[in-house]
Each structure stands twice: as structure tokens, then as C-alpha cells.
Scaffold this motif. Structure first.
Motif, PDB file in Angstrom:
ATOM      1  N   LEU A 151      66.509  15.111  42.635  1.00 47.68           N
ATOM      2  CA  LEU A 151      67.053  13.762  42.519  1.00 47.68           C
ATOM      3  C   LEU A 151      66.500  12.863  43.630  1.00 47.68           C
ATOM      4  CD1 LEU A 151      70.719  14.660  41.542  1.00 47.68           C
ATOM      5  CD2 LEU A 151      68.898  13.897  40.038  1.00 47.68           C
ATOM      6  N   VAL A 152      66.300  13.433  44.796  1.00 53.18           N
ATOM      7  CA  VAL A 152      65.772  12.666  45.924  1.00 53.18           C
ATOM      8  C   VAL A 152      64.309  12.292  45.683  1.00 53.18           C
ATOM      9  CG1 VAL A 152      65.227  12.749  48.393  1.00 53.18           C
ATOM     10  CG2 VAL A 152      67.415  13.654  47.563  1.00 53.18           C
ATOM     11  N   THR A 153      63.475  13.254  45.259  1.00 50.72           N
ATOM     12  CA  THR A 153      62.064  12.917  45.028  1.00 50.72           C
ATOM     13  C   THR A 153      61.923  11.926  43.879  1.00 50.72           C
ATOM     14  OG1 THR A 153      61.695  14.839  43.574  1.00 50.72           O
ATOM     15  CG2 THR A 153      61.168  15.110  45.925  1.00 50.72           C
ATOM     16  N   LEU A 154      62.811  12.018  42.892  1.00 51.04           N
ATOM     17  CA  LEU A 154      62.777  11.068  41.781  1.00 51.04           C
ATOM     18  C   LEU A 154      63.128   9.670  42.266  1.00 51.04           C
ATOM     19  CD1 LEU A 154      62.457  10.289  38.842  1.00 51.04           C
ATOM     20  CD2 LEU A 154      64.803  11.086  38.445  1.00 51.04           C
ATOM     21  N   ALA A 155      64.171   9.549  43.071  1.00 49.98           N
ATOM     22  CA  ALA A 155      64.568   8.235  43.596  1.00 49.98           C
ATOM     23  C   ALA A 155      63.426   7.613  44.397  1.00 49.98           C
ATOM     24  CB  ALA A 155      65.825   8.364  44.453  1.00 49.98           C
ATOM     25  N   GLU A 156      62.809   8.412  45.252  1.00 49.08           N
ATOM     26  CA  GLU A 156      61.705   7.910  46.075  1.00 49.08           C
ATOM     27  C   GLU A 156      60.521   7.474  45.214  1.00 49.08           C
ATOM     28  OE1 GLU A 156      61.008  11.152  48.763  1.00 49.08           O
ATOM     29  OE2 GLU A 156      62.791  10.684  49.977  1.00 49.08           O
ATOM     30  N   ALA A 157      60.143   8.311  44.252  1.00 51.97           N
ATOM     31  CA  ALA A 157      58.983   7.991  43.412  1.00 51.97           C
ATOM     32  C   ALA A 157      59.253   6.787  42.506  1.00 51.97           C
ATOM     33  CB  ALA A 157      58.594   9.199  42.568  1.00 51.97           C
ATOM     34  N   ALA A 158      60.496   6.621  42.065  1.00 56.67           N
ATOM     35  CA  ALA A 158      60.837   5.506  41.176  1.00 56.67           C
ATOM     36  C   ALA A 158      61.141   4.227  41.951  1.00 56.67           C
ATOM     37  CB  ALA A 158      62.035   5.884  40.309  1.00 56.67           C
ATOM     38  N   GLY A 159      61.282   4.346  43.259  1.00 62.81           N
ATOM     39  CA  GLY A 159      61.563   3.175  44.080  1.00 62.81           C
ATOM     40  C   GLY A 159      62.983   2.643  43.892  1.00 62.81           C
ATOM     41  N   VAL A 160      63.920   3.561  43.681  1.00 58.01           N
ATOM     42  CA  VAL A 160      65.323   3.171  43.525  1.00 58.01           C
ATOM     43  C   VAL A 160      66.165   3.939  44.529  1.00 58.01           C
ATOM     44  CG1 VAL A 160      65.044   2.641  41.069  1.00 58.01           C
ATOM     45  CG2 VAL A 160      65.829   4.914  41.750  1.00 58.01           C
ATOM     46  N   SER A 161      67.398   3.521  44.687  1.00 61.34           N
ATOM     47  CA  SER A 161      68.288   4.222  45.609  1.00 61.34           C
ATOM     48  C   SER A 161      68.751   5.539  44.995  1.00 61.34           C
ATOM     49  CB  SER A 161      69.499   3.347  45.952  1.00 61.34           C
ATOM     50  OG  SER A 161      70.305   3.172  44.806  1.00 61.34           O
ATOM     51  N   ARG A 162      69.124   6.449  45.849  1.00 60.93           N
ATOM     52  CA  ARG A 162      69.602   7.752  45.386  1.00 60.93           C
ATOM     53  C   ARG A 162      70.830   7.635  44.482  1.00 60.93           C
ATOM     54  NH1 ARG A 162      68.799  11.351  50.900  1.00 60.93           N
ATOM     55  NH2 ARG A 162      66.556  11.005  51.016  1.00 60.93           N
ATOM     56  N   PRO A 163      71.788   6.762  44.818  1.00 59.44           N
ATOM     57  CA  PRO A 163      72.959   6.656  43.938  1.00 59.44           C
ATOM     58  C   PRO A 163      72.614   6.290  42.493  1.00 59.44           C
ATOM     59  CG  PRO A 163      73.448   5.639  46.049  1.00 59.44           C
ATOM     60  CD  PRO A 163      71.976   5.967  46.046  1.00 59.44           C
ATOM     61  N   ILE A 164      71.555   5.541  42.287  1.00 57.57           N
ATOM     62  CA  ILE A 164      71.160   5.196  40.911  1.00 57.57           C
ATOM     63  C   ILE A 164      70.760   6.460  40.155  1.00 57.57           C
ATOM     64  CG2 ILE A 164      69.372   4.052  39.530  1.00 57.57           C
ATOM     65  CD1 ILE A 164      69.481   1.733  41.549  1.00 57.57           C
ATOM     66  N   VAL A 165      69.979   7.307  40.789  1.00 56.35           N
ATOM     67  CA  VAL A 165      69.543   8.547  40.149  1.00 56.35           C
ATOM     68  C   VAL A 165      70.733   9.473  39.923  1.00 56.35           C
ATOM     69  CG1 VAL A 165      68.073  10.584  40.391  1.00 56.35           C
ATOM     70  CG2 VAL A 165      67.209   8.344  41.066  1.00 56.35           C
ATOM     71  N   TYR A 166      71.604   9.592  40.923  1.00 59.74           N
ATOM     72  CA  TYR A 166      72.790  10.434  40.778  1.00 59.74           C
ATOM     73  C   TYR A 166      73.695   9.914  39.663  1.00 59.74           C
ATOM     74  CZ  TYR A 166      71.763  13.334  44.829  1.00 59.74           C
ATOM     75  OH  TYR A 166      71.176  14.236  45.695  1.00 59.74           O
ATOM     76  N   ASP A 167      73.791   8.606  39.538  1.00 63.09           N
ATOM     77  CA  ASP A 167      74.627   8.013  38.491  1.00 63.09           C
ATOM     78  C   ASP A 167      74.101   8.363  37.094  1.00 63.09           C
ATOM     79  OD1 ASP A 167      76.716   6.263  37.448  1.00 63.09           O
ATOM     80  OD2 ASP A 167      75.097   4.832  37.029  1.00 63.09           O
ATOM     81  N   HIS A 168      72.800   8.426  36.948  1.00 61.48           N
ATOM     82  CA  HIS A 168      72.200   8.731  35.639  1.00 61.48           C
ATOM     83  C   HIS A 168      72.253  10.214  35.294  1.00 61.48           C
ATOM     84  CE1 HIS A 168      70.520   4.953  34.102  1.00 61.48           C
ATOM     85  NE2 HIS A 168      70.443   4.604  35.372  1.00 61.48           N
ATOM     86  N   PHE A 169      72.061  11.089  36.281  1.00 59.13           N
ATOM     87  CA  PHE A 169      71.884  12.511  35.966  1.00 59.13           C
ATOM     88  C   PHE A 169      72.880  13.443  36.645  1.00 59.13           C
ATOM     89  CE2 PHE A 169      67.727  10.347  35.731  1.00 59.13           C
ATOM     90  CZ  PHE A 169      67.557  10.403  34.359  1.00 59.13           C
ATOM     91  N   GLY A 170      73.513  13.018  37.688  1.00 59.96           N
ATOM     92  CA  GLY A 170      74.534  13.815  38.355  1.00 59.96           C
ATOM     93  C   GLY A 170      74.003  14.933  39.228  1.00 59.96           C
ATOM     94  N   THR A 171      73.232  15.821  38.627  1.00 57.32           N
ATOM     95  CA  THR A 171      72.714  16.988  39.339  1.00 57.32           C
ATOM     96  C   THR A 171      71.262  17.217  38.922  1.00 57.32           C
ATOM     97  OG1 THR A 171      73.351  18.514  37.567  1.00 57.32           O
ATOM     98  CG2 THR A 171      74.994  18.108  39.315  1.00 57.32           C
TER      99      THR A 171
END
Length: 194
Positions: A35-55
Motif C-alpha cells: 500500500l505504501v509503494t502504491l501510494a508513492e508511485a501514484a502520487g497520493v497519500s497513504r490514507p487514499i490507498v488504505y481507503d480503497h483497499f484496506g490491506t
């Protein structure tokens, strides 16, 4: 000068995140996707990624579902263009199956990363049922087998298709050889016992 991130709809953001996840898996393998590498690569905050996928498993399952939907759509579309003969239907199914295996090499990596996950096991059973049903429906006009016997043979052929796809991705078979082998297996499984 910092730029303001573009505000996307929830669905558009999810698609963007899944596109980015595919790119990460293609370049770094499934182990490189968090989730962290996805947030960084997508240029979004971590909470956005966690909100979409959870784990992380939630992310991998969403990605696997997306690839499966694309795979099934490609096979369904290919079958619509198939000629009426059994060998043509089998060839079209085989070609579409292996085209997806070549175009989506991350499918196997994601599957391996989710081995043992109960949701993944359920998803794979659901997918197998769906593919077997699509195959059986396409092949029923060419077979005298009872519906359940034909469906069971389709399940067996799908197991063989997965094994052949592994040989293809390991470059131990060509796409032409893979399509020929699977086509022959499909056609051979249409016969009823004498």
C-alpha cells in the motif's frame, strides 16, 4: 513550484491506483507491491490507498479481480467472432486464453502472492466455475456429452491451460505451440465414450 493534484472521482482514482499497481508488479513483482509503494508511485497519500483497499491482500485481490474481468471479456469477445466449427471455437478460445497470459504476466505473480488466502481461494473457485461455464456453453453445440460431463471436462482442460501457460511464460513453448496443444485438448475432450 508544487502542483495541485487532480481530484478524481472515487472510481477513476481506483482505476488509476490499479493501473499503477499493475505497473509496479510488472517491474518489481508482487513482492514490490504494498500500500505504501502504491501510494508513492501514484502520487497520493497513504490514507487514499488504505481507503480503497484496506490491506495488501485487499489490494492484490482487487487487482486479481480486475485482470480476471479483462481476461474473461477478451475470451467472450473472441468467441463472438469464432466460426461455427468445433476446432475453430477451440482455437479461438485457446488463442484468447494465451494472449491474456502473455499480455498479463502479473496474473501468476499476484496469484502466487495470495496463496493460502481464504478470499483468494474462493475467488479462484468462482473464476474456475465461470470459465468452465463459458467454455461449456461455447462447446455444447459440438458435443453429445451430458452438460455436467462437458463442464467437468472443461474444468480439466482449464487445468491443462494453466500448466501450458506456465510453459509459455517460462519460454519453454511458443504461443503457436500452446494454442495448438490446447485446441487439440479441447477438441479431443468433446468426444463421447464409445
Amino acid at each position: 513550484m508544487a502542483t495541485t493534484p487532480t481530484r478524481l472521482s472515487r472510481q477513476a482514482r481506483r482505476e488509476q491506483l490499479l493501473d499503477t499497481a499493475v505497473a509496479i508488479v510488472r517491474t518489481q513483482g508482487a513482492d514490490g507491491l504494498t500500500l505504501v509503494t502504491l501510494a508513492e508511485a501514484a502520487g497520493v497519500s497513504r490514507p487514499i490507498v488504505y481507503d480503497h483497499f484496506g490491506t495488501r491482500p485487499g489490494l492484490l485481490l482487487a487487482l486479481y479481480r480486475r485482470l480476471d474481468e479483462r481476461h474473461r471479456a477478451a475470451i467472450t469477445q473472441a468467441l463472438q467472432a469464432a466460426g461455427p466449427a468445433a476446432d475453430e471455437v477451440a482455437r479461438v478460445m485457446s488463442a484468447a486464453y494465451f494472449a491474456c497470459a502473455i499480455d498479463m504476466p502479473e496474473f501468476a505473480s499476484i496469484s502466487a502472492a495470495l496463496k493460502g488466502d481464504p478470499e483468494m481461494d474462493a475467488l479462484q473457485h468462482e473464476m474456475l466455475d465461470s470459465y468452465a461455464n463459458v467454455m461449456a456453453a461455447a462447446l455444447v453445440p459440438h458435443s453429445g456429452l451430458p452438460a455436467e460431463a462437458l463442464r467437468l471436462r472443461c474444468v480439466g482442460v482449464l487445468g491443462a491451460a494453466e500448466a501450458i501457460a506456465t510453459e509459455l511464460t517460462r519460454e519453454r513453448a511458443t504461443a503457436v505451440d500452446a494454442v495448438t496443444a490446447l485446441t487439440d485438448l479441447i477438441v479431443g475432450n468433446l468426444a463421447t465414450r464409445a
